[in-house]
Design an enzyme around this catalytic site. Structure first.
Site, PDB file in Angstrom:
ATOM      1  N   HIS A 181       0.819  -1.228   0.000  1.00 51.19           N
ATOM      2  CA  HIS A 181       0.000   0.000   0.000  1.00 51.19           C
ATOM      3  C   HIS A 181       0.847   1.270   0.000  1.00 51.19           C
ATOM      4  O   HIS A 181       0.312   2.351  -0.285  1.00 51.19           O
ATOM      5  CB  HIS A 181      -0.909   0.042   1.224  1.00 51.19           C
ATOM      6  CG  HIS A 181      -2.003  -0.958   1.230  1.00 51.19           C
ATOM      7  ND1 HIS A 181      -2.846  -1.153   0.164  1.00 51.19           N
ATOM      8  CD2 HIS A 181      -2.405  -1.853   2.191  1.00 51.19           C
ATOM      9  CE1 HIS A 181      -3.720  -2.106   0.451  1.00 51.19           C
ATOM     10  NE2 HIS A 181      -3.474  -2.546   1.676  1.00 51.19           N
ATOM     11  N   HIS A 234      -6.546  -7.034  -0.193  1.00 47.82           N
ATOM     12  CA  HIS A 234      -6.663  -5.614  -0.490  1.00 47.82           C
ATOM     13  C   HIS A 234      -5.816  -5.263  -1.708  1.00 47.82           C
ATOM     14  O   HIS A 234      -4.756  -5.850  -1.929  1.00 47.82           O
ATOM     15  CB  HIS A 234      -6.212  -4.775   0.702  1.00 47.82           C
ATOM     16  CG  HIS A 234      -6.936  -5.095   1.965  1.00 47.82           C
ATOM     17  ND1 HIS A 234      -6.363  -5.810   3.004  1.00 47.82           N
ATOM     18  CD2 HIS A 234      -8.211  -4.829   2.355  1.00 47.82           C
ATOM     19  CE1 HIS A 234      -7.241  -5.958   3.978  1.00 47.82           C
ATOM     20  NE2 HIS A 234      -8.372  -5.374   3.609  1.00 47.82           N
ATOM     21  N   ASP A 251      -3.053 -10.529  -2.115  1.00 50.34           N
ATOM     22  CA  ASP A 251      -3.589  -9.978  -0.867  1.00 50.34           C
ATOM     23  C   ASP A 251      -5.059  -9.625  -1.075  1.00 50.34           C
ATOM     24  O   ASP A 251      -5.486  -9.305  -2.192  1.00 50.34           O
ATOM     25  CB  ASP A 251      -2.800  -8.731  -0.486  1.00 50.34           C
ATOM     26  CG  ASP A 251      -3.086  -8.225   0.908  1.00 50.34           C
ATOM     27  OD1 ASP A 251      -2.283  -8.493   1.801  1.00 50.34           O
ATOM     28  OD2 ASP A 251      -4.116  -7.536   1.093  1.00 50.34           O
ATOM     29  N   ASP A 285      -4.600 -12.521   4.014  1.00 49.39           N
ATOM     30  CA  ASP A 285      -5.799 -11.980   4.644  1.00 49.39           C
ATOM     31  C   ASP A 285      -7.068 -12.228   3.834  1.00 49.39           C
ATOM     32  O   ASP A 285      -8.150 -11.773   4.221  1.00 49.39           O
ATOM     33  CB  ASP A 285      -5.650 -10.489   4.927  1.00 49.39           C
ATOM     34  CG  ASP A 285      -5.028  -9.705   3.782  1.00 49.39           C
ATOM     35  OD1 ASP A 285      -4.735 -10.317   2.725  1.00 49.39           O
ATOM     36  OD2 ASP A 285      -4.814  -8.489   3.939  1.00 49.39           O
TER      37      ASP A 285
END
Length: 439
Positions: A218, A257, A255, A342
């Protein structure tokens, strides 16, 4: 960069004791002594007297913490997995999901499941002595103003305990965050070096896995974001191009996200293909299916948002119908993986239905993809994963996939908690992305 003071959290005694137990266990295991000396931008990690015998200067100007090159090549001749550990024990906020318990949980699980060199000999190697990344390495992706600003903020973090360096995550920093973030990026660089070195001497080099934190995907070029400080995968990609002449790098990000930082770093670059699967509508809200790159890089970014509830069936289809043809067409010299765990059904921060078996499948298939397309050169980088049990079991099963051993996911996964996947929506998303990218 606005920095805010945070008050230390409080916990019930039994939970705090459990956290302390994990950290003590890790410290007794870990090879690092976390005392450091600061020399300008350089950090020299202190090692045991035995480890210091192998220190030498490297091309980045640090005290190089690899073993002698000949010894390293000998160690890698039989290795099937090589991993590095940078747990960032000082970078911690106890109430935060991205805490210092994550990497020790993984290492403990690897030991318990006999997936370390202690039990496997030369099959599995832990690269213990590696250099932190240089500021120049970090600045190949991030603005120097951000890097210098973060280093200067360490004095304030030392005084205040924990500071907030970005609010959307939120992303915090402690007095050791800068040094430990350099160490995390350095572990990834060292693994790239090792895998590339092994690939020159054998057709099936070991898979690399950077068990590191803070995570990185990120972190945008201008600053931190979403628990992430430096873009570890992006930094390794630029390093591979610069140091090894591996021009074409294929990055897979599974991931839950969207890896917006990696996306942004290479959005106009035709030589780095970024492919992200992530939960539609999840943080940070980027990664729309029509975000495909810009300018010369148009077509070298593929984003596939998956509907909530997508699981193993969806990801198997995505791999074979989207990831494989993209990689085959791109013809990479190296594959890097932002390995976020995740998307697991047990993870508290999202609502996909990956299982430990899903991660085994991904690891095994990516290993084969690297073997088919780029001489086996592949390094995984830990990103998310916040249920310590599902995280550690899934990483361990990824190691089994690298070794070519059967999965033990059935010992952990509970099919009874799964529900029907939204197959029609998944099919629609896959068909749309295939149309956009002419797959």
């Amino acid at each position: 960069m606005e920095l805010q003071m945070l008050k230390p959290p409080t916990f019930p005694g039994n939970l705090f004791s459990l956290m302390s137990h994990h950290v003590r266990q890790w410290k007794s295991h870990n090879q690092f002594n976390f005392d450091t000396k600061l020399l300008g931008h350089r950090h020299i990690w202190k090692y045991s007297s035995l480890q210091r015998k192998n220190l030498k200067k490297n091309e980045r100007g640090f005290i190089c913490s690899y073993t002698a090159e000949k010894d390293l090549n000998l160690q890698l001749s039989d290795a099937r997995v090589i991993y590095g550990v940078a747990p960032a024990l000082g970078h911690n906020q106890e109430s935060h999901p991205e805490s210092h318990l994550r990497v020790p949980a993984i290492v403990s699980a690897l030991e318990k499941m006999e997936l370390t060199s202690e039990f496997r000999g030369s099959e599995i190697i832990e690269l213990k002595n590696f250099s932190p990344a240089s500021v120049d390495d970090i600045a190949s992706v991030h603005a120097r103003a951000y890097v210098s600003g973060l280093e200067k903020a360490m004095d304030r973090a030392s005084q205040q305990g924990i500071i907030l360096i970005e609010g959307s995550g939120p992303t915090y920093a402690t007095a050791t965050t800068f040094q430990e973030s350099l160490a995390a990026a350095g572990a990834g660089i060292a693994l790239v070096d090792s895998v590339v070195a092994a690939s020159k001497n054998r057709p099936d080099p070991p898979l690399g896995f950077a068990l590191i934190r803070p995570p990185g995907h990120h972190a945008i070029p201008k600053g931190p974001m979403g628990f992430c400080v430096f873009g570890n995968v992006a930094i390794a990609a630029r390093y591979a191009q610069r140091a090894h002449g591996l021009k074409r790098v294929f990055i897979i990000d599974f991931d839950v996200h969207h890896g917006n930082g990696t996306n942004d770093a290479f959005y106009d670059d035709p030589d780095i293909f970024f492919l992200s699967t992530h939960q539609d509508g999840s943080y940070p809200g980027t990664g729309k299916i029509d975000e495909v790159g810009r300018g010369d890089g148009e077509g070298s970014t593929l984003n596939l948002p998956l509907p909530g509830g997508s699981g193993d069936t969806a990801m198997r289809t995505v791999f074979h119908e989207v990831i494989v043809p993209c990689a085959q067409r791109f013809k990479p010299d190296l594959i890097l993986v932002s390995a976020g765990y995740d998307a697991h059904v047990l993870d508290p921060l999202a609502s996909l239905q990956f299982t430990t078996g899903t991660y085994y499948m991904l690891a095994a298939n990516i290993k084969q993809l690297a073997k088919d397309l780029c001489g086996g050169r592949c390094v995984f980088f830990l990103e998310g994963g916040y249920n310590l049990n599902s995280l550690s079991y899934s990483v361990a099963d990824s190691f089994r996939a690298f070794l070519g051993e059967p999965s033990k996911a059935s010992e952990f996964d509970n099919p009874a908690i799964l529900y029907e996947e939204p197959s029609a929506k998944v099919k629609q998303a896959i068909e749309r992305v295939k149309h956009i990218h002419s797959l």
